[in-house]
Scaffold this active site. Sequence first.
Site, PDB file in Angstrom:
ATOM      1  N   ASP A  71      31.392  85.735  71.358  1.00  0.00           N
ATOM      2  CA  ASP A  71      32.636  85.526  70.617  1.00  0.00           C
ATOM      3  C   ASP A  71      32.631  86.236  69.264  1.00  0.00           C
ATOM      4  OD1 ASP A  71      30.698  83.837  69.557  1.00  0.00           O
ATOM      5  OD2 ASP A  71      31.638  82.013  70.271  1.00  0.00           O
ATOM      6  N   ASN A 140      30.507  68.726  70.555  1.00  0.00           N
ATOM      7  CA  ASN A 140      31.561  68.256  71.464  1.00  0.00           C
ATOM      8  C   ASN A 140      31.457  68.897  72.853  1.00  0.00           C
ATOM      9  OD1 ASN A 140      32.355  70.861  71.013  1.00  0.00           O
ATOM     10  ND2 ASN A 140      34.312  70.363  70.052  1.00  0.00           N
ATOM     11  N   HIS A 142      31.187  72.170  73.420  1.00  0.00           N
ATOM     12  CA  HIS A 142      31.760  73.510  73.575  1.00  0.00           C
ATOM     13  C   HIS A 142      30.671  74.540  73.873  1.00  0.00           C
ATOM     14  CE1 HIS A 142      31.690  74.517  68.951  1.00  0.00           C
ATOM     15  NE2 HIS A 142      30.597  74.953  69.516  1.00  0.00           N
ATOM     16  N   GLU A 147      36.581  75.091  73.509  1.00  0.00           N
ATOM     17  CA  GLU A 147      36.604  73.701  73.072  1.00  0.00           C
ATOM     18  C   GLU A 147      37.016  72.776  74.230  1.00  0.00           C
ATOM     19  OE1 GLU A 147      35.328  73.054  70.307  1.00  0.00           O
ATOM     20  OE2 GLU A 147      35.890  74.492  68.762  1.00  0.00           O
TER      21      GLU A 147
HETATM   22  P1  PGA Z   1      24.564  76.105  66.447  1.00  0.00           P
HETATM   23  O1  PGA Z   1      25.941  76.188  67.202  1.00  0.00           O
HETATM   24  O2  PGA Z   1      23.609  76.972  67.196  1.00  0.00           O
HETATM   25  O3  PGA Z   1      24.858  76.660  65.086  1.00  0.00           O
HETATM   26  O4  PGA Z   1      24.174  74.677  66.443  1.00  0.00           O
HETATM   27  C1  PGA Z   1      25.970  76.102  68.574  1.00  0.00           C
HETATM   28  C2  PGA Z   1      27.399  75.961  69.007  1.00  0.00           C
HETATM   29  O5  PGA Z   1      28.181  75.295  68.314  1.00  0.00           O
HETATM   30  O6  PGA Z   1      27.745  76.522  70.052  1.00  0.00           O
END
Ligand code: PGA
Length: 241
Positions: A71, A140, A142, A147
């Site tokens: 992304d 959550n 995602h 999301e």
């Molecule tokens: P993080 O994020 O590696 O910074 O914990 C992971 C995500 O939210 O996909």
Amino acid sequence: MIRKMKWIEVNTYDEMSEVAAKIFLEQIQKKPNSVLGLATGGSPVGMYKELVARHQAGQVSFKDVQTFNLDEYVGLKRTSPASYWTFMHNNLFNDVNIKQENIHLPNGEAEDLAAECKAYDARIDAVEGIDLQLLGIGVNGHIGFNEPGTPFDSMTNIVELTTSTRTENAIYFDDEAEVPTHAITMGIQSIMKAKEIVLIAFGEKKLAAIQKLKSGHITEDFPASQLLKHPNVTIIYGGTN
Ligand code: PGA
């Protein structure tokens, strides 16, 4: 059909990074022109450090590797300090021998974003798909910027970021108001097309997400649960109990 995921529990963040790096290392050794799907965030930083160290020790070459990131923010210059393009260059690409033309991130500066989404999936198809995809997981559930509520059949698309995601990501910006409102992300189906997937998660905050995934219930309200239908997923997790 629900397949069996491989679960690897680790004790430390560094152990998670080493185990994940080893899987990527073996993939590149097995197929030097591997197509890797990569992720940003706090979770993969240690794994990228380990890959850089292995590269510097002469154990792995990225000469023929291609990468596709999950992304990118919409409307942020790719050279901005908070862009995922910059993150990837600072954490991996600047320190290995990957060719610039083999690095792919969605272009969040594209004038025609819908066309860019289609083109991104086409670029992945043109190299016969992703061999090994790295994922983090949001609290959550995602994956990428998909999301809760994202259709499981989504391909690369434009998403509006939730308030909680913008708050979590504000640490990379001077001010929360500067966090872009939209991003371009590989869809859940784009991710599911990868031949193999490694998901990494470490820390107390990820506990609920990991437990939910383990429960085996598949629902669009919890995007990562679709991974239960993928034939080759390894979850490397720890620090969650
Ligand atoms: P993080 O994020 O590696 O910074 O914990 C992971 C995500 O939210 O996909």
